[in-house]
Design an enzyme around this catalytic site. Sequence first.
Site, PDB file in Angstrom:
ATOM      1  N   ASN A   1       0.835  -1.276   0.019  1.00  0.00           N
ATOM      2  CA  ASN A   1       0.070  -0.083   0.123  1.00  0.00           C
ATOM      3  C   ASN A   1       0.884   1.230   0.173  1.00  0.00           C
ATOM      4  O   ASN A   1       1.532   1.492   1.061  1.00  0.00           O
ATOM      5  CB  ASN A   1      -0.987  -0.077   1.317  1.00  0.00           C
ATOM      6  CG  ASN A   1      -1.768   1.295   1.433  1.00  0.00           C
ATOM      7  OD1 ASN A   1      -1.679   2.163   0.593  1.00  0.00           O
ATOM      8  ND2 ASN A   1      -2.642   1.072   2.330  1.00  0.00           N
TER       9      ASN A   1
ATOM     10  N   ARG B   1       0.773   4.415   0.288  1.00  0.00           N
ATOM     11  CA  ARG B   1       0.269   5.178   1.257  1.00  0.00           C
ATOM     12  C   ARG B   1       0.745   5.016   2.696  1.00  0.00           C
ATOM     13  O   ARG B   1       0.770   5.572   3.629  1.00  0.00           O
ATOM     14  CB  ARG B   1      -1.259   5.598   1.603  1.00  0.00           C
ATOM     15  CG  ARG B   1      -1.744   6.130  -0.038  1.00  0.00           C
ATOM     16  CD  ARG B   1      -3.139   6.666  -0.094  1.00  0.00           C
ATOM     17  NE  ARG B   1      -3.250   7.910   0.440  1.00  0.00           N
ATOM     18  CZ  ARG B   1      -4.241   8.525   0.963  1.00  0.00           C
ATOM     19  NH1 ARG B   1      -5.383   7.926   0.895  1.00  0.00           N
ATOM     20  NH2 ARG B   1      -4.217   9.715   1.835  1.00  0.00           N
ATOM     21  N   CYS B   2       1.164   3.945   2.929  1.00  0.00           N
ATOM     22  CA  CYS B   2       1.395   3.305   4.137  1.00  0.00           C
ATOM     23  C   CYS B   2       3.073   3.406   4.382  1.00  0.00           C
ATOM     24  O   CYS B   2       4.083   2.837   3.354  1.00  0.00           O
ATOM     25  CB  CYS B   2       1.070   1.654   4.309  1.00  0.00           C
ATOM     26  SG  CYS B   2       1.742   1.316   6.001  1.00  0.00           S
ATOM     27  N   SER B   3       3.363   3.960   5.433  1.00  0.00           N
ATOM     28  CA  SER B   3       5.064   4.000   5.459  1.00  0.00           C
ATOM     29  C   SER B   3       5.673   2.623   5.772  1.00  0.00           C
ATOM     30  O   SER B   3       6.891   2.612   5.279  1.00  0.00           O
ATOM     31  CB  SER B   3       5.150   5.143   6.720  1.00  0.00           C
ATOM     32  OG  SER B   3       4.946   4.655   8.006  1.00  0.00           O
TER      33      SER B   3
ATOM     34  N   ARG C   1       6.207   1.327   2.461  1.00  0.00           N
ATOM     35  CA  ARG C   1       6.936   1.695   1.658  1.00  0.00           C
ATOM     36  C   ARG C   1       8.606   1.337   2.225  1.00  0.00           C
ATOM     37  O   ARG C   1       9.299   1.165   1.251  1.00  0.00           O
ATOM     38  CB  ARG C   1       7.074   3.364   1.640  1.00  0.00           C
ATOM     39  CG  ARG C   1       5.907   3.813   0.984  1.00  0.00           C
ATOM     40  CD  ARG C   1       5.778   5.429   0.699  1.00  0.00           C
ATOM     41  NE  ARG C   1       6.137   6.123   1.924  1.00  0.00           N
ATOM     42  CZ  ARG C   1       5.065   6.422   2.646  1.00  0.00           C
ATOM     43  NH1 ARG C   1       3.651   6.246   2.317  1.00  0.00           N
ATOM     44  NH2 ARG C   1       5.305   7.138   3.742  1.00  0.00           N
TER      45      ARG C   1
END
Length: 113
Positions: free
Chosen positions: A7, A9-11, A14
């Site tokens: 995802n 948008r998820c740190s 990433r």
Amino acid sequence: MLTIYHNKRCSKSREGVCFLENLNKPFETIHYLEKTLTYIELETIIKKLKIKPIELIRVKEKDWIENFKGKTLTDKEIIEALIQFPKLIERPIVINGDKAVIARPTELIKSIL
């Protein structure tokens, strides 16, 4: 080949991608919010993780609280909830053959290499 269910948008997700990039090994990225996973795909992931479906749920997510909190659900119903609301899927998930891990913390990826 390594696979990451990601995802963007998820740190933490990433961080998982960065970890895999630094390995200099090929890996596949699956953006599960853009391409809905099937029941069979989720069931397979859960088996590789060696967990119960409820353990893949992000229970603090709004969708869980509003729709499922406090209800008794079967494993099948939980997987169906993950299909309907993919944001509920704990992330990132990294798979290497028959081994898998929810990479929180990211270092857990080392355990399946």
